[in-house]
Design an enzyme around this catalytic site. Structure first.
Site, PDB file in Angstrom:
ATOM      1  N   TYR A  57      61.396 -22.544  22.262  1.00  0.00           N
ATOM      2  CA  TYR A  57      60.752 -23.661  21.569  1.00  0.00           C
ATOM      3  C   TYR A  57      61.728 -24.425  20.673  1.00  0.00           C
ATOM      4  O   TYR A  57      61.399 -25.514  20.211  1.00  0.00           O
ATOM      5  CB  TYR A  57      59.585 -23.170  20.703  1.00  0.00           C
ATOM      6  N   HIS A 115      59.922 -12.946  26.949  1.00  0.00           N
ATOM      7  CA  HIS A 115      59.126 -14.128  27.266  1.00  0.00           C
ATOM      8  C   HIS A 115      58.547 -14.117  28.682  1.00  0.00           C
ATOM      9  O   HIS A 115      57.508 -14.726  28.946  1.00  0.00           O
ATOM     10  CB  HIS A 115      59.978 -15.383  27.067  1.00  0.00           C
TER      11      HIS A 115
END
Length: 286
Positions: A57, A115
């Site tokens: 991000y 992730h």
């Protein structure tokens, strides 16, 4: 078996399989960059106690700055971040973790996730992160986008059970097999994209239910996630929506309407990627 806990307020928590206490509701900050510090500070001051970020991000520094701006003590806020699995394996995971801590301006991260099952070195990285957990850099270690086969592979390798599996969850993407496995094995289920990235916010059926209950379509979708007992992290880039997104605790969706929403899952649709079907070789879990 993990019990299904339905959040009754922003303060509601769940005790994970490693004993760590985690909030059941928070803010997701994917694609929030320019106003990340202000948004995080506003969320915290509104009562949010869980913030979900990731290496991918590019805003861990913004989250750290937002926490400082809020004036809250570090231990009052639960921060989740994620390592993007790559060919660097264990070395890359540890380097990324250190960058994460620097960005957060913290000695530890409350929860760190792999992730996705990709990069070819998840097992070795997971072992390295377990060591980092013992050192106090990570309070709780989990995974994201792992399918049943990946979770089973971790168990077969004799690795500690992840505390959480974060997966895409909304009425159109329910991943019932993964949810069932996680609950049977005491792995908390955390759902991302509860609003399906807004792609179906204008759905006629959702709108009808919202009108019937005098709520917004967004509140219906968020409440669906909360009512299913998922750790829920709706994203918004607008401070004005923080309050409405969190106004989902003093009411419920009637059972007949939940069944209507659940029926959307008969024709699965995803608003994002879906690496839950990656092979064990791709993940590095063999």
């Amino acid at each position: 078996m993990a019990s299904r806990l339905i959040a009754s307020s922003l303060e509601s928590t769940v005790k994970l399989n490693d004993g760590v206490i985690m909030p059941l509701f928070g803010l997701g900050v994917y694609q929030i960059e320019n106003n990340c510090p202000q948004l995080v500070a506003a969320a915290i001051n509104h009562g949010y106690r869980l913030i979900d970020t990731a290496e991918f991000y590019h805003n861990e520094e913004g989250v750290g700055s937002g926490l400082k701006q809020s004036g809250k003590k570090r231990e009052e806020i639960f921060i989740v971040s994620k390592w993007w699995p790559s060919r660097e394996g264990a070395q890359g995971a540890l380097k990324t973790l250190d960058r994460c801590l620097k960005g957060l301006q913290s000695d530890y991260v409350d929860m760190y996730l792999l992730h996705a099952p990709q990069g070819g070195h998840c097992a070795e990285a997971y072992r390295a992160l377990l060591d980092a957990k013992k050192q106090g850099k990570i309070r709780s270690l989990g995974v994201s986008n792992f399918g049943v086969a990946h979770l089973e592979a971790l168990a077969k390798l004799g690795l500690d059970k992840p505390s959480v599996n974060q997966i895409e969850l909304h009425p159109w993407q329910q991943k019932k097999d993964i949810v069932k496995y996680c609950r049977e094995h005491d792995i908390a289920v955390m759902g991302y994209s509860p609003l399906a990235k807004g792609h179906r916010i204008q759905d006629k059926t959702v709108g009808e239910i919202a009108k019937k209950l005098s709520k917004t379509p967004a509140q219906i979708l968020i409440r669906w996630s909360v009512q299913n007992g998922f750790i829920t992290i709706p994203k918004t880039s607008q401070e004005s929506r923080l309050q409405s997104n969190a106004d989902v605790f003093d009411w419920s969706i009637p059972e007949e309407d939940m069944k209507v929403l659940d029926a959307f899952g008969d024709k699965p649709w995803s608003c994002t990627w879906n690496p839950t079907n990656n092979t064990l070789k791709e993940a590095g879990l063999q």
